[in-house]
Design an enzyme around this catalytic site. Sequence first.
Site, PDB file in Angstrom:
ATOM      1  N   GLY A 203       0.814  -1.192   0.000  1.00  0.00           N
ATOM      2  CA  GLY A 203       0.000   0.000   0.000  1.00  0.00           C
ATOM      3  C   GLY A 203       0.842   1.233   0.000  1.00  0.00           C
ATOM      4  CB  SER A 204      -1.829   2.618   0.279  1.00  0.00           C
ATOM      5  OG  SER A 204      -1.671   2.574   1.652  1.00  0.00           O
TER       6      SER A 204
END
Length: 237
Positions: A203-204
């Site tokens: 992620g992110s």
Amino acid sequence: MTESHNSPDSGRLAHIIALTRSVVPPMHPAGRPFALGAAAVAFLLRRFSRRLGVVGFLLAGAVAWFFREPKRVAPSRTGVVVAAADGAVSHVVLAEPPPELGLPSGERLRISVFLSVFDVHVQRSPVAGLVTRAVYKPGKFLSADLDKASEDNERNTLLLTTENGAEVVVVQIAGLIARRIVCEVAEGDKVEAGDTYGLIRFGSRVDVYVPAGSRVLVEPGQRTIGGETVLAELPEG
């Protein structure tokens, strides 16, 4: 007469090993189970098909590369905030810090860095100081490039207080694919600028909130290097 241990061949080998270590970064401990699991699958596939084995080892290498933790050198300057992650600056806005910290109301400058799947995914402390609050909050898994991800997504928030009393907030935010936030520090811990403190698996986004009056030195679209790129200068005093 015995052969010297410092032969030209041993010297070349040591040089090759040192060069390899300088080019191939070490892996974050959180990634070892994934890399070992992928390698085990690759060995199993190799027993059935050489081609499948090659694909398996390539995937295992990709997993190890994803969890890489390259060495970084933080600036020696005082009064600056460094990037907490590798990625691209997606937002520089005034915003209220996460409410779970219980801070007095008032907007701060928020610098958001979006991490693609190709970026280094460890997070580093943006300043040297004390972890005065650490709060995990469950939430949604919206695409991390959306501005509302700062409010709605699963996140882990740290409040860092510098030696001079400045408060800097850093937030790990899960994304559309990222479903696991790792934070390795707790309230009361001391950190140095550039220290690795956590990781977002697949992620992110990472938000850094700096006090109003700070001088921001990056703009949306700019690339950052975690632990090295200076995001902002803190207000004097």
